[in-house]
Design an enzyme around this catalytic site. Structure first.
Site, short mmCIF file in Angstrom:
data_model
loop_
_atom_site.label_atom_id
_atom_site.label_comp_id
_atom_site.label_asym_id
_atom_site.label_seq_id
_atom_site.Cartn_x
_atom_site.Cartn_y
_atom_site.Cartn_z
CE LYS A 174 62.37 33.02 35.22
NZ LYS A 174 63.73 33.27 34.70
CD GLU A 177 67.31 32.77 32.14
OE1 GLU A 177 66.60 33.49 32.87
OE2 GLU A 177 66.97 32.41 30.99
CB SER A 227 62.29 41.19 25.54
OG SER A 227 61.82 39.85 25.61
CB CYS A 282 62.87 49.53 30.17
SG CYS A 282 62.33 50.09 31.77
CD GLU A 376 64.47 47.13 24.43
OE1 GLU A 376 64.01 45.99 24.28
OE2 GLU A 376 64.36 47.78 25.47
P1 NAD Z 1 63.79 38.70 28.55
O1 NAD Z 1 62.44 38.92 28.00
O2 NAD Z 1 64.77 37.94 27.75
O3 NAD Z 1 63.67 37.88 29.94
C1 NAD Z 1 62.80 38.29 30.97
C2 NAD Z 1 62.38 37.05 31.77
O4 NAD Z 1 61.70 36.15 30.90
C3 NAD Z 1 63.56 36.29 32.35
O5 NAD Z 1 63.22 35.90 33.67
C4 NAD Z 1 63.72 35.09 31.42
O6 NAD Z 1 64.17 33.95 32.09
C5 NAD Z 1 62.31 34.86 30.90
N1 NAD Z 1 62.28 34.35 29.51
C6 NAD Z 1 63.19 34.59 28.53
N2 NAD Z 1 62.80 34.00 27.36
C7 NAD Z 1 61.61 33.41 27.63
C8 NAD Z 1 60.68 32.65 26.83
N3 NAD Z 1 60.91 32.38 25.54
N4 NAD Z 1 59.54 32.22 27.41
C9 NAD Z 1 59.30 32.46 28.71
N5 NAD Z 1 60.14 33.17 29.51
C10 NAD Z 1 61.28 33.63 28.99
O7 NAD Z 1 64.35 40.11 29.01
P2 NAD Z 1 65.81 40.46 29.54
O8 NAD Z 1 66.78 40.34 28.43
O9 NAD Z 1 66.09 39.73 30.82
O10 NAD Z 1 65.63 42.00 29.93
C11 NAD Z 1 65.77 43.05 29.02
C12 NAD Z 1 64.44 43.49 28.47
O11 NAD Z 1 63.56 43.85 29.52
C13 NAD Z 1 64.53 44.72 27.58
O12 NAD Z 1 63.70 44.53 26.47
C14 NAD Z 1 64.03 45.84 28.47
O13 NAD Z 1 63.49 46.95 27.80
C15 NAD Z 1 62.98 45.12 29.25
N6 NAD Z 1 62.64 45.81 30.48
C16 NAD Z 1 61.47 46.47 30.51
C17 NAD Z 1 61.11 47.19 31.64
C18 NAD Z 1 59.84 47.96 31.68
O14 NAD Z 1 59.51 48.46 32.71
N7 NAD Z 1 59.10 48.08 30.60
C19 NAD Z 1 61.98 47.20 32.76
C20 NAD Z 1 63.17 46.48 32.69
C21 NAD Z 1 63.50 45.78 31.54
#
Ligand code: NAD
Length: 485
Positions: A174, A177, A227, A282, A376
């Site tokens: 997945k 988007e 996140s 991250c 963050e």
């Molecule tokens: P996000 O949590 O908004 O989205 C991640 C995924 O979850 C996406 O595919 C999105 O479609 C889905 N999603 C979003 N909201 C959702 C909900 N309410 N319910 C279910 N699914 C949902 O994260 P982002 O903005 O795409 O990425 C940035 C974040 O990712 C930052 O917090 C960063 O630190 C983290 N990150 C962490 C690592 C790690 O290894 N720890 C690596 C890369 C990014």
């Protein structure tokens, strides 16, 4: 549109989504539309899971030495197409070409690691008493899922797909988007590499599809990267339906800078860590713990930050909302009494007015209770907190709920060892701004940066993507019976 509407992929075919809601995919470099992506329906997720389930038995029964041949070809194709992939990653995510190239190279390294699985995941055997053997074998789980974030559109999908697939699982991916295009190209290359239909499947969408994945009875394991807020929801929901789950969350990475640190190297590394990928990593440095007098190093960081030019050697942030959020944090810090040494608010790039840029930002005299110290920010911003002692610095780092990475800059071995031991983070650097472990070492944080056991890459991922069968055999040698008796 430069690219055709993003399609789902299952049964080895790209299929247009029936989802009623469609989002524009926009390049944050200039705001120009690149494509469109539909929010798929649960029926479409079902179709993808059926495709993965149908392929599961045949793929699991294919010897690992044959499965890995596909990955060798895929790795070669990534290399062949690295210029084009670099361009695509940069276009949809907004990172610079140099950063996008590094992401493609890392994706190649990840597939190389998967190619070594036959050497790593072969199980063990031991004669535990006379005539009695115990052996262990890794078995695939079946259909597994990978939910990925926006900030590494190609690398994070390659954290999970190569290892999971080589180990005999079939996968539902997945994509984010916001950046679904790199996964389309990755899928085409996998098909070209000869991956059998149904082994890898892609469903685009948002919350509804993620929840559908967590609930689906035919999905055995879910990996999530994103996140912390969503990681918690996914971890709870997937484990509530009795699935195996690893959910990596956000981060607030602290760099300890001690007075004996090498000034040039430290200023270079801190600046590169906080600003690389516009701070949307991250593993980015987000907080600096300045222990004692490190003013010349802080001056060095400001000097270097001022040389970073949005749209040239500093990429864009992902969206208008992200720009507003990051600038909001900086304004709040100013209101709270912190000192903005370098201010990246209001950055624009001539000719790319639709792009979303934040300039490098250095904030000094931050106190541990300010939001720029605890939360963050996910932008090119570093919050400097000053302490007199290492103990005070460690207290601040330990009190933060995240725990992805932490680094120390010092020339004292003893001090470095002390921080290595006391920092509460899964990945530690000594004189390194971005301490990402490289293959075969695994990637994963602690605390609220990771929920679930195991790490997501490296050797540790073998435990996540497989189940272990333990067999005990007695050959009954004392009976003296053999096939000739
Ligand atoms: P996000 O949590 O908004 O989205 C991640 C995924 O979850 C996406 O595919 C999105 O479609 C889905 N999603 C979003 N909201 C959702 C909900 N309410 N319910 C279910 N699914 C949902 O994260 P982002 O903005 O795409 O990425 C940035 C974040 O990712 C930052 O917090 C960063 O630190 C983290 N990150 C962490 C690592 C790690 O290894 N720890 C690596 C890369 C990014």
């Amino acid at each position: 549109m430069k690219y055709e509407v993003v399609k789902n992929y299952y049964d080895g075919e790209f299929t247009p989504s029936m989802g009623a809601e469609t989002l524009e995919v926009v390049s944050p470099i200039d705001g120009n539309p690149l494509s469109k992506v539909s929010m798929s329906t649960i029926d479409e997720l079902d179709a993808a899971v059926k495709s993965a389930k149908a392929a599961s038995g045949g793929w699991a029964n294919t010897p690992i030495k044959e499965r890995v041949q596909v990955l060798f070809r895929y790795r070669y194709l990534l290399e062949q197409h690295s210029d084009e992939l670099t361009e695509l990653v940069s276009e949809e995510n907004g990172k610079t070409i140099t950063e996008a190239r590094a992401e493609v190279e890392k994706s190649i390294e990840l597939s190389e690691f998967a190619c070594s699985m036959p050497q790593l995941a072969h199980g063990e055997v031991l004669e535990v008493s006379k005539g009695v053997e115990c052996r262990t074998e890794h078995f695939p789980l079946g259909v597994v899922a990978s939910i990925v974030p926006f900030n590494f559109p190609l690398m994070v999908p390659n954290w999970t797909m190569p290892n999971a697939v080589v180990l005999g699982n079939t996968m539902i991916m997945k994509p984010s988007e916001l950046v679904p295009l790199s996964v389309v190209r990755m899928t085409e290359l996998l098909k070209e590499a000869g991956l059998p239909d149904g082994v890898f499947n892609v469903i685009n969408g948002g919350r509804e599809i993620v929840e559908g994945i967590c609930d689906h009875p035919d999905i055995e394991a879910v990996s999530f990267v994103g996140s912390t807020r969503v990681a918690k929801l996914v971890y709870k929901r997937a484990t509530n339906s009795l699935k195996r789950c690893i959910a990596l969350g956000g981060a607030k990475n602290h760099l300890f800078v001690l007075p004996d640190a090498n000034p040039t190297m430290t200023a270079n590394d801190v600046t590169a860590s906080m600003s690389g990928c516009a701070g949307q990593r991250c593993m980015a440095a987000s907080a600096m713990l300045a222990v004692g007098d490190v003013d010349p190093i802080i001056e060095g960081i400001c000097e270097r930050a001022r040389k970073l030019v949005p749209g040239e050697n500093l990429g864009s942030v992902i969206s208008k909302e992200a720009k507003e959020r990051i600038e909001g944090y900086i304004s709040q810090a100013e209101k709270d009494g912190a000192k903005i040494l370098v201010d990246g608010r209001g950055a624009t790039v001539n000719g790319k007015e639709g792009g979303t840029y934040v300039g490098p930002t250095v904030i000094d005299h931050v106190t541990p209770d300010m939001s720029v110290a605890t939360e963050e920010i996910f932008g090119p911003v570093i919050s400097i907190m000053r302490t007199d002692t290492i103990e005070d610095a460690i207290k601040i780092e330990n009190a933060n709920p995240y725990g992805n990475a932490s680094s120390v800059f010092t020339q004292s071995g003893g001090m470095a060892r002390y921080i290595m031991e006391h920092a509460s983070a899964g990945m530690i650097g000594v004189n390194i701004g971005v301490p990402v472990p490289r293959e075969p070492f695994s990637f994963g944080g602690w605390n609220q940066s990771r929920f679930g056991a195991n790490d997501i890459t490296g050797k540790s991922s073998i435990e996540f993507w497989t189940k272990l069968k333990k067999t005990t055999t007695k050959w009954n040698p004392e009976a003296g019976i053999n096939w000739m008796s």
